[in-house]
Write a protein that holds these residues in place. Structure first.
Motif, PDB file in Angstrom:
ATOM      1  N   GLN A  35       0.830  -1.205   0.000  1.00 46.34           N
ATOM      2  CA  GLN A  35       0.000   0.000   0.000  1.00 46.34           C
ATOM      3  C   GLN A  35       0.867   1.258   0.000  1.00 46.34           C
ATOM      4  O   GLN A  35       0.595   2.204  -0.733  1.00 46.34           O
ATOM      5  CB  GLN A  35      -0.918  -0.024   1.219  1.00 46.34           C
ATOM      6  N   ALA A  36       1.927   1.270   0.787  1.00 44.58           N
ATOM      7  CA  ALA A  36       2.812   2.429   0.838  1.00 44.58           C
ATOM      8  C   ALA A  36       3.521   2.643  -0.493  1.00 44.58           C
ATOM      9  O   ALA A  36       3.658   3.778  -0.959  1.00 44.58           O
ATOM     10  CB  ALA A  36       3.831   2.262   1.963  1.00 44.58           C
ATOM     11  N   VAL A  37       3.974   1.569  -1.114  1.00 42.85           N
ATOM     12  CA  VAL A  37       4.654   1.675  -2.405  1.00 42.85           C
ATOM     13  C   VAL A  37       3.699   2.235  -3.458  1.00 42.85           C
ATOM     14  O   VAL A  37       4.067   3.118  -4.236  1.00 42.85           O
ATOM     15  CB  VAL A  37       5.213   0.299  -2.850  1.00 42.85           C
ATOM     16  N   VAL A  38       2.467   1.747  -3.474  1.00 39.95           N
ATOM     17  CA  VAL A  38       1.473   2.226  -4.441  1.00 39.95           C
ATOM     18  C   VAL A  38       1.161   3.699  -4.185  1.00 39.95           C
ATOM     19  O   VAL A  38       1.120   4.506  -5.120  1.00 39.95           O
ATOM     20  CB  VAL A  38       0.183   1.375  -4.396  1.00 39.95           C
ATOM     21  N   LEU A  39       0.959   4.074  -2.939  1.00 39.05           N
ATOM     22  CA  LEU A  39       0.668   5.480  -2.619  1.00 39.05           C
ATOM     23  C   LEU A  39       1.808   6.395  -3.070  1.00 39.05           C
ATOM     24  O   LEU A  39       1.563   7.467  -3.631  1.00 39.05           O
ATOM     25  CB  LEU A  39       0.413   5.646  -1.119  1.00 39.05           C
ATOM     26  N   GLU A  56      -3.274  11.126   4.570  1.00 39.56           N
ATOM     27  CA  GLU A  56      -4.708  10.972   4.780  1.00 39.56           C
ATOM     28  C   GLU A  56      -5.243   9.755   4.026  1.00 39.56           C
ATOM     29  O   GLU A  56      -6.030   8.977   4.560  1.00 39.56           O
ATOM     30  CB  GLU A  56      -5.454  12.230   4.345  1.00 39.56           C
ATOM     31  N   LEU A  57      -4.805   9.592   2.792  1.00 39.14           N
ATOM     32  CA  LEU A  57      -5.219   8.416   2.021  1.00 39.14           C
ATOM     33  C   LEU A  57      -4.813   7.135   2.728  1.00 39.14           C
ATOM     34  O   LEU A  57      -5.578   6.185   2.807  1.00 39.14           O
ATOM     35  CB  LEU A  57      -4.589   8.442   0.627  1.00 39.14           C
ATOM     36  N   ARG A  58      -3.606   7.127   3.245  1.00 34.54           N
ATOM     37  CA  ARG A  58      -3.095   5.943   3.939  1.00 34.54           C
ATOM     38  C   ARG A  58      -4.012   5.565   5.100  1.00 34.54           C
ATOM     39  O   ARG A  58      -4.308   4.399   5.322  1.00 34.54           O
ATOM     40  CB  ARG A  58      -1.680   6.227   4.441  1.00 34.54           C
ATOM     41  N   SER A  59      -4.482   6.573   5.815  1.00 31.35           N
ATOM     42  CA  SER A  59      -5.339   6.290   6.967  1.00 31.35           C
ATOM     43  C   SER A  59      -6.756   5.890   6.548  1.00 31.35           C
ATOM     44  O   SER A  59      -7.444   5.199   7.291  1.00 31.35           O
ATOM     45  CB  SER A  59      -5.391   7.502   7.902  1.00 31.35           C
ATOM     46  N   LEU A  60      -7.188   6.305   5.358  1.00 26.77           N
ATOM     47  CA  LEU A  60      -8.559   6.045   4.920  1.00 26.77           C
ATOM     48  C   LEU A  60      -8.719   4.767   4.107  1.00 26.77           C
ATOM     49  O   LEU A  60      -9.805   4.199   4.060  1.00 26.77           O
ATOM     50  CB  LEU A  60      -9.067   7.216   4.075  1.00 26.77           C
ATOM     51  N   LEU A  61      -7.663   4.331   3.461  1.00 19.27           N
ATOM     52  CA  LEU A  61      -7.785   3.164   2.584  1.00 19.27           C
ATOM     53  C   LEU A  61      -8.072   1.911   3.388  1.00 19.27           C
ATOM     54  O   LEU A  61      -7.417   1.625   4.376  1.00 19.27           O
ATOM     55  CB  LEU A  61      -6.512   2.962   1.767  1.00 19.27           C
ATOM     56  N   ASP A  62      -9.058   1.191   2.917  1.00 23.38           N
ATOM     57  CA  ASP A  62      -9.426  -0.073   3.549  1.00 23.38           C
ATOM     58  C   ASP A  62      -9.403  -1.137   2.460  1.00 23.38           C
ATOM     59  O   ASP A  62     -10.427  -1.443   1.854  1.00 23.38           O
ATOM     60  CB  ASP A  62     -10.810   0.038   4.181  1.00 23.38           C
ATOM     61  N   VAL A  63      -8.204  -1.649   2.195  1.00 25.06           N
ATOM     62  CA  VAL A  63      -8.014  -2.619   1.121  1.00 25.06           C
ATOM     63  C   VAL A  63      -7.469  -3.893   1.732  1.00 25.06           C
ATOM     64  O   VAL A  63      -6.446  -3.884   2.407  1.00 25.06           O
ATOM     65  CB  VAL A  63      -7.029  -2.077   0.060  1.00 25.06           C
ATOM     66  N   ASP A  64      -8.167  -4.989   1.478  1.00 25.32           N
ATOM     67  CA  ASP A  64      -7.709  -6.285   1.970  1.00 25.32           C
ATOM     68  C   ASP A  64      -6.969  -6.988   0.853  1.00 25.32           C
ATOM     69  O   ASP A  64      -7.566  -7.638   0.006  1.00 25.32           O
ATOM     70  CB  ASP A  64      -8.888  -7.126   2.452  1.00 25.32           C
ATOM     71  N   GLY A  65      -5.656  -6.831   0.835  1.00 25.10           N
ATOM     72  CA  GLY A  65      -4.828  -7.420  -0.199  1.00 25.10           C
ATOM     73  C   GLY A  65      -4.743  -8.924  -0.123  1.00 25.10           C
ATOM     74  O   GLY A  65      -4.294  -9.584  -1.051  1.00 25.10           O
TER      75      GLY A  65
END
Length: 96
Positions: A35-39, A56-65
């Motif tokens: 997730q960090a690499v993609v952001l 902010e995106l990091r805190s809001l994203l709810d992705v189950d990889g």
């Protein structure tokens, strides 16, 4: 929230972009934070996303990889989630 434009990302979420991010993740240690690499990659590609937006995106994203089969699918899922979140931000800014 600063100036954001979802159209920056919607220029084709090309397989080339996904492949580039996937290669970056693979090039890092096995414990890479996908997730960090993609952001980071999305922020570099966009002129309108800055560090506070990334945080902010990091805190809001709810992705189950864990629910996807391949790393490419995981990267694509994360990019789609980012696009959806930014579209919501754009709608809120227009309404304000």
């Amino acid at each position: 929230m600063s100036c954001r434009r979802s159209e920056d990302l919607s220029q084709p979420t090309t397989s080339q972009f996904v492949e580039s991010i996937t290669a970056t993740v693979r090039g890092q240690s096995g414990s890479a934070d996908v997730q960090a690499v993609v952001l980071r990659a999305v922020a570099r590609r966009s002129d309108s996303i800055d560090l506070p937006d990334v945080l902010e995106l990091r805190s809001l994203l709810d992705v189950d990889g864990e629910q996807v089969d391949t790393l490419e699918e995981q990267v694509t899922t994360i990019i789609s989630a980012i696009e959806a979140e930014l579209a919501g931000w754009d709608r809120r800014e227009v309404a304000a």
